[in-house]
Design a protein around this motif. Structure first.
Motif, PDB file in Angstrom:
ATOM      1  N   LEU A 290     -13.794 -42.043  74.988  1.00  0.00           N
ATOM      2  CA  LEU A 290     -13.173 -42.004  73.410  1.00  0.00           C
ATOM      3  C   LEU A 290     -12.872 -40.899  73.148  1.00  0.00           C
ATOM      4  O   LEU A 290     -11.672 -40.555  71.979  1.00  0.00           O
ATOM      5  N   GLN A 291     -14.170 -39.948  72.323  1.00  0.00           N
ATOM      6  CA  GLN A 291     -13.390 -38.545  72.220  1.00  0.00           C
ATOM      7  C   GLN A 291     -12.149 -38.688  73.334  1.00  0.00           C
ATOM      8  O   GLN A 291     -11.674 -37.428  72.589  1.00  0.00           O
TER       9      GLN A 291
ATOM     10  N   GLY B 160     -15.199 -41.408  63.880  1.00  0.00           N
ATOM     11  CA  GLY B 160     -13.892 -41.089  63.183  1.00  0.00           C
ATOM     12  C   GLY B 160     -13.373 -41.394  63.498  1.00  0.00           C
ATOM     13  O   GLY B 160     -11.702 -41.314  63.630  1.00  0.00           O
ATOM     14  N   LEU B 161     -13.165 -42.704  64.811  1.00  0.00           N
ATOM     15  CA  LEU B 161     -11.722 -43.219  66.054  1.00  0.00           C
ATOM     16  C   LEU B 161     -11.364 -44.456  65.097  1.00  0.00           C
ATOM     17  O   LEU B 161     -10.750 -45.427  66.188  1.00  0.00           O
ATOM     18  N   GLY B 162     -11.679 -45.311  64.101  1.00  0.00           N
ATOM     19  CA  GLY B 162     -11.086 -46.712  63.987  1.00  0.00           C
ATOM     20  C   GLY B 162      -9.744 -47.000  63.743  1.00  0.00           C
ATOM     21  O   GLY B 162      -9.287 -47.654  64.126  1.00  0.00           O
ATOM     22  N   GLU B 163      -8.660 -46.305  63.364  1.00  0.00           N
ATOM     23  CA  GLU B 163      -7.214 -45.947  62.911  1.00  0.00           C
ATOM     24  C   GLU B 163      -7.110 -46.263  65.046  1.00  0.00           C
ATOM     25  O   GLU B 163      -6.078 -46.449  64.197  1.00  0.00           O
ATOM     26  N   TRP B 164      -7.124 -44.848  65.356  1.00  0.00           N
ATOM     27  CA  TRP B 164      -6.754 -44.373  66.454  1.00  0.00           C
ATOM     28  C   TRP B 164      -7.459 -45.929  67.941  1.00  0.00           C
ATOM     29  O   TRP B 164      -6.520 -46.448  68.041  1.00  0.00           O
ATOM     30  N   TYR B 165      -8.225 -46.326  67.129  1.00  0.00           N
ATOM     31  CA  TYR B 165      -8.536 -47.533  68.062  1.00  0.00           C
ATOM     32  C   TYR B 165      -7.742 -49.540  67.731  1.00  0.00           C
ATOM     33  O   TYR B 165      -6.939 -49.374  68.770  1.00  0.00           O
TER      34      TYR B 165
END
Length: 347
Positions: free
Chosen positions: A111-112, A296-301
């Motif tokens: 994920l990172q 902090g990856l909700g939008e990217w996900y």
């Protein structure tokens, strides 16, 4: 920071499309040439200063580092998609320590790196990767094992690493090991002994040349898993990236509900997924998805899954849970893929 690399030996491996240099021995992974560079470093570290805080919460975010504690095992820290630190606790079982390195730690690290980890198994069929997802106990690993037994190559079991580009979704191979329950091993062995053979192209072929491993006593039981074993799969492992061709969601249907296809009772039937349903399936079966907002990856996900859904075909497979249906599911999957290939060829 003091560089420990001058006196700590690191072994090189490959997994999930990454070159990994590890201070921990990871026998599950495929060794890499020692001269190559590295994308990820796995090192031992002293993280005991964080133990009290981690015992009060599930995890801690410290800058780029995601940290979590597994009681009795280790404290782990994953940083920037480049480093995994492991602080083993006294008396920890090394197998359990590695289990979380190759599971949760790698999931967070992917994920990172902005690589989407899907929870499921993947198999190479006709030059493409096909993913099998579903809730726990629906038979994802067993189905992948049945495909291996039928002569196909496994790409991943448990974590499927997918890099979504502008033109395609690419699956990176994980490592050649499966987690299988004893009941599945016995059922697969019985399936082999029955010598199920189909002669037609793209349809299941189970022969005596593809035996499932029978020496159960030689298999290592997986720590923390009830009656599950680590089954080597190096003989049928595909170790190159492949485009994702489709996603199959496995659903164990009630045996009281009669499954029908074309007016006849069957052990497995399918429902095609539209793009919105395919998106929901990808979101539902993302590995360790509850962590994503904290990274902090909700939008990217969501954006990544939304770009991926139109690139693949999706099906929901309903199977009768009252008996062992692996061979029937394999056959139906191959028929669906072959039908899809013929459809492509007609355009």
């Amino acid at each position: 920071m003091h560089d420990r690399s001058t006196h700590i030996r690191r072994v090189k491996y490959t997994a999930f499309g990454l070159r990994i240099a590890s201070e921990l021995t990871l026998p599950e992974l495929i060794p890499a040439k020692q001269g190559v560079g590295e994308d990820v470093v796995i090192r031992q570290a002293d993280l005991s200063a964080w133990r009290d805080q981690l015992e009060q919460t599930n995890f801690v975010m410290q800058g780029e580092r995601f940290m979590f504690l597994i009681p009795g095992t280790a404290i782990y820290a994953i940083r920037g998609g480049q480093e995994i630190e492991v602080s083993m606790l006294p008396g920890a079982d090394p197998d359990t320590v590695r289990l979380f390195v190759l599971g949760t730690c790698m999931g967070v690290l992917l994920l990172q790196k902005r690589i989407l980890p899907i929870h499921g198994s993947a198999v190479a069929i006709g030059g493409r990767a096909y993913a099998f997802v579903g809730e726990s106990g629906t038979g994802k690993s067993t189905l992948a094992a049945a495909f291996r037994q039928a002569g196909y190559q496994m790409i991943s079991d448990d974590v499927i690493a997918i890099n979504v580009t502008a033109s395609a979704a690419i699956v990176y191979p994980a490592y050649p090991q499966q987690k299988l329950g004893l009941e599945s091993l016995l059922q697969l062995e019985g399936l082999r002994e029955n010598r199920h053979v189909r002669q037609r192209k793209h349809v299941l072929s189970l022969t005596d040349d593809n035996p499932v491993r029978a020496q159960y006593r030689d298999l290592r039981r997986i720590a923390g898993e009830f009656n599950k074993y680590a089954v080597p799969a190096a003989d049928k492992f595909y170790n190159d990236p492949l485009p994702l061709g489709g996603v199959f969601e496995l659903v164990s249907d009630s045996p009281n509900r009669e499954l029908m296809r074309e007016g006849e009772s069957v052990a497995v039937t399918e429902q095609p997924l539209n793009k919105l349903e395919c998106l929901h399936t990808l979101l539902q079966h993302t590995y360790r998805r509850v962590i994503i907002p904290r990274l902090g990856l909700g939008e990217w996900y969501f954006d990544t899954a939304a770009r991926m859904a139109p690139k693949v075909e999706g099906w929901r497979l309903l199977r009768d849970s009252s008996f062992f249906t692996a061979s029937e599911v394999v056959q139906r999957v191959l028929e669906l893929i072959h039908k899809e290939e013929k459809s492509y060829g007609s355009h």
